[in-house]
Design a protein around this motif. Structure first.
Motif, short mmCIF file in Angstrom:
data_model
loop_
_atom_site.label_atom_id
_atom_site.label_comp_id
_atom_site.label_asym_id
_atom_site.label_seq_id
_atom_site.Cartn_x
_atom_site.Cartn_y
_atom_site.Cartn_z
N PRO A 1 0.82 -1.21 0.00
CA PRO A 1 0.00 0.00 0.00
C PRO A 1 0.86 1.26 0.00
CG PRO A 1 -0.70 -1.52 1.75
CD PRO A 1 0.61 -2.01 1.23
N LEU B 1 -9.64 -0.93 -1.22
CA LEU B 1 -8.84 0.13 -0.59
C LEU B 1 -9.78 1.09 0.15
CD1 LEU B 1 -7.63 -0.23 -3.80
CD2 LEU B 1 -5.86 1.17 -2.80
N VAL C 1 -5.57 -1.44 3.01
CA VAL C 1 -5.75 -2.23 1.79
C VAL C 1 -5.98 -3.69 2.20
CG1 VAL C 1 -4.76 -2.93 -0.43
CG2 VAL C 1 -4.27 -0.65 0.48
#
Ligand code: OOG
Ligand code: MG
Length: 262
Positions: free
Chosen positions: A137, A185, A251
């Motif tokens: 991420p 996300l 995420v």
């Protein structure tokens, strides 16, 4: 090329000074309406050369405007590419000095780290996944040097695609350990979800943005070096932030990464 070497150097100096002094400027095409793509990337290259000459290190690259949400938000139709130097990097959980920026926004992204060089033309998702060491991420902090964040594609390319800061962290995964299309996300600001997305928002698959970057570089006789960190582009619209804000990206299966604006 429509601009002279001298003009390119002057415009690079101007844009970089705006970045370093946190001052905005009208978009370049207002004064240089005939500027072409070579001029735009030439100015970006000249900004990179200025940074390298002062000791900065090139650590990676970025793709931007790779999702419909971003293209719609900025009213443009195609992706753009920029560079990342070590000066832009914020440690995981670290702070960003808001006074060093003009009008920062944050974006939820998937970052790729390559174990092999990636070379176009003809680069595709399969080649990207084969060359990827791990994905993780990342939050990109963008800060267009243009007044009111208003620009066209050539102006934003010259301005290194608004790159300002970024943080990566969380759980790094081998690319085969995750379906990057369906991965969720969640971007939070001060504990509240402010943008939600899935990997497929980025060109159907975030690796497609990396392939596009490799093919773009190939047209200029360049490749993506092994070891590069690459941001694949915001999966949602960008969110404005100010001093005092805490931003966290979660995420799916990849943990979280955060930073604070002071
Ligand atoms: C251009 C940079 C966009 C992204 O992830 O889409 C970008 C901008 O919107 O200022 O980095
Ligand atoms: Mg971005």
């Amino acid at each position: 090329m429509t601009l002279t070497k001298d003009t390119i150097a002057l415009l690079a100096e101007h844009l970089e000074t705006c970045q370093l002094q946190a001052q905005d400027t009208p978009k370049l095409t207002d004064d240089h309406p005939d500027m072409d793509w070579n001029d735009a990337y030439g100015i970006q290259d000249a900004i990179l050369a200025r940074k390298l000459s002062r000791g900065a290190r090139l650590i990676g690259l970025k793709a931007g405007l790779t999702s419909h949400a971003k293209m719609q938000q900025m009213d443009v139709q195609s992706p753009v590419f920029g560079f990342l130097v070590d000066d832009f990097s914020v440690p995981e959980g670290g702070t960003v000095q808001t006074r060093e920026l003009i009008h920062p926004k944050v974006e939820p992204e998937i970052a790729f780290v390559l174990k092999q060089t990636l070379k176009g033309p003809g680069c595709h998702i399969g080649a990207v996944l084969a060359a990827t060491d791990f994905v993780l991420p990342g939050i990109e902090v963008i800060d267009s040097r243009y007044r009111d964040f208003k620009f066209d594609l050539k102006s934003v390319v010259a301005d290194n695609t608004s790159a300002a800061r970024f943080v990566v962290g969380g759980r790094a995964l081998r690319p085969e350990a995750i379906d990057l299309r369906t991965v969720g996300l969640v971007l939070e600001k001060n504990g509240q979800p402010v943008a939600l997305g899935a990997g497929a928002a980025v060109l159907g698959h975030p690796a497609a943005a990396i392939a596009m970057l490799a093919n773009h570089l190939a047209e200029r006789g360049q490749e993506i070096p092994a070891g590069s960190l690459i941001l694949s582009g915001g999966a949602t619209e960008a969110i404005a932030v100010e001093a005092g804000d805490h931003v966290c990206l979660r995420v799916q299966d990849m943990g979280s990464v955060s930073l604070r604006f002071v």
